[in-house]
Enzyme design. Structure first.
Site, PDB file in Angstrom:
ATOM      1  NE  ARG A 147      -3.782  -2.002   2.674  1.00 11.47           N
ATOM      2  CZ  ARG A 147      -3.658  -3.142   3.348  1.00 11.47           C
ATOM      3  NH1 ARG A 147      -2.527  -3.397   3.993  1.00 11.47           N
ATOM      4  NH2 ARG A 147      -4.640  -4.023   3.386  1.00 11.47           N
ATOM      5  CE  LYS A 171      -6.634  -0.021   4.282  1.00 10.04           C
ATOM      6  NZ  LYS A 171      -7.885  -0.132   3.500  1.00 10.04           N
ATOM      7  CG  HIS A 236      -5.023   1.331  -4.573  1.00 11.07           C
ATOM      8  ND1 HIS A 236      -4.591   0.807  -3.367  1.00 11.07           N
ATOM      9  CD2 HIS A 236      -6.286   0.851  -4.750  1.00 11.07           C
ATOM     10  CE1 HIS A 236      -5.546   0.062  -2.832  1.00 11.07           C
ATOM     11  NE2 HIS A 236      -6.576   0.067  -3.651  1.00 11.07           N
ATOM     12  NE  ARG A 239      -3.239  -3.134  -1.730  1.00 10.28           N
ATOM     13  CZ  ARG A 239      -2.920  -4.021  -0.790  1.00 10.28           C
ATOM     14  NH1 ARG A 239      -1.669  -4.382  -0.608  1.00 10.28           N
ATOM     15  NH2 ARG A 239      -3.865  -4.539  -0.003  1.00 10.28           N
ATOM     16  CG  HIS A 262      -7.392  -7.931   0.882  1.00 10.76           C
ATOM     17  ND1 HIS A 262      -7.571  -8.332  -0.427  1.00 10.76           N
ATOM     18  CD2 HIS A 262      -6.964  -6.640   0.827  1.00 10.76           C
ATOM     19  CE1 HIS A 262      -7.272  -7.331  -1.234  1.00 10.76           C
ATOM     20  NE2 HIS A 262      -6.904  -6.297  -0.501  1.00 10.76           N
ATOM     21  CE1 TYR A 271      -6.712  -6.274  -7.023  1.00  8.55           C
ATOM     22  CE2 TYR A 271      -7.300  -7.406  -5.008  1.00  8.55           C
ATOM     23  CZ  TYR A 271      -6.806  -6.297  -5.650  1.00  8.55           C
ATOM     24  OH  TYR A 271      -6.427  -5.196  -4.930  1.00  8.55           O
TER      25      TYR A 271
END
Length: 294
Positions: A147, A171, A236, A239, A262, A271
């Site tokens: 990220r 995150k 992004h 990524r 995730h 994806y």
């Protein structure tokens, strides 16, 4: 927003930081959404279900994603107030529910990434420090799927010779292992020679590290140099390219989920849309009836 409401929001954000490990960016987003919602209410903390029911009309001109995000922030806020005994009821049932579909990631083809990296390599051949840095940035973004925030805040010693992975804090302050390619490791090692040993950051800038805004600008400048549409490429998007190209190469979805950090497999599943050609080929070649003549 009243002082009382502001105190409640502060306590709510303190809870998110302490119990959920929310990042500064996440906390800022929650604060912004709650403050925006408060402008349409007589009071935030004591709003009734009728008050919240009026927000649908007031937010009619907003994007569905914005409505969805603000409603989600308010639901969590009122749930917190109930848990803390600040309210005996949860009025959030009347909040608007936008019909929102997660947008599909922008597609970047392998040959476009190759053109981007080739241009960066040509520039880095001059040994000009900025060009060497930019190559290291691209190799990490595409080669490890970082990220933007993770990349710019990498410590100077994050990538070490002979260590084929990074330990990242993503995150929610969750740690994950991310493999680093030989190419990326070499590019970083080459760049590190330009970084002061006293620097805390791998990509320093002024008294801190490179900003996310500047990172976005750099990536788009590099795209333009490679003859690619700048508005198509961002950190992004690189990524996304990391994820979709790994998936096309046969990577397992659960492995990809771990690499991307995730929390929910549903986020990773988006994806799969870009690999439709491979899926069609798989059905045609592996389905039990693939060889049956009609």
């Amino acid at each position: 927003m009243t002082d009382a409401d502001r105190q409640l929001v502060d306590r709510f954000l303190e809870m998110l930081a302490a119990e959920a490990g929310a990042s500064r960016n996440t906390l800022a987003a929650y604060r912004g959404d709650l403050e925006a919602a408060a402008r349409g209410l007589p009071t935030l903390g004591r709003a009734t279900s009728e008050d919240l029911g009026t927000l649908g009309g007031k937010w009619a001109e907003l994007a569905p994603s914005t409505v969805s995000r603000r409603s989600s922030a308010l639901r969590r806020f009122y749930g917190f107030l109930v848990d803390e005994g600040e309210r005996s009821d949860d009025p959030s049932a009347t909040l608007p529910r936008a019909q929102y579909q997660r947008p599909l990631p922008k597609i970047l083809y392998p040959e476009e990434v190759e053109a981007l990296l080739a241009t960066a390599e040509d520039k880095a051949a001059s040994d000009e420090p900025i060009a060497v840095r930019n190559l290291a940035i691209l190799e990490l973004l595409y080669g490890s799927g970082l990220r933007a925030t993770e990349l710019v805040s990498l410590p100077r010693a994050a990538v070490r010779p002979g260590q084929p992975f990074l330990i990242l804090q993503g995150k929610g302050s969750k740690e994950r292992l991310v493999p680093i390619s030989t190419r990326a490791s070499q590019a970083v090692e080459r760049w590190r020679g330009n970084v002061s040993p006293s620097s805390q950051w791998l990509f320093p800038s002024g008294k801190s590290h490179l900003s996310r805004v500047r990172l976005y600008q750099l990536v788009r400048e590099l795209a333009a140099d490679a003859g690619l549409p700048p508005d198509k490429i961002s950190p992004h998007v690189l990524r996304h390219a990391f994820a979709t190209h790994l998936l096309a190469g046969g990577a397992d979805l659960r492995v990809l989920q771990a690499l991307l950090g995730h929390a929910d497999i549903a986020t990773t599943q988006i994806y799969t849309h870009v690999d439709s050609a491979r899926l069609i080929e798989l059905v045609n070649s592996r389905h039990p009836l693939a060889d049956r003549h009609r």
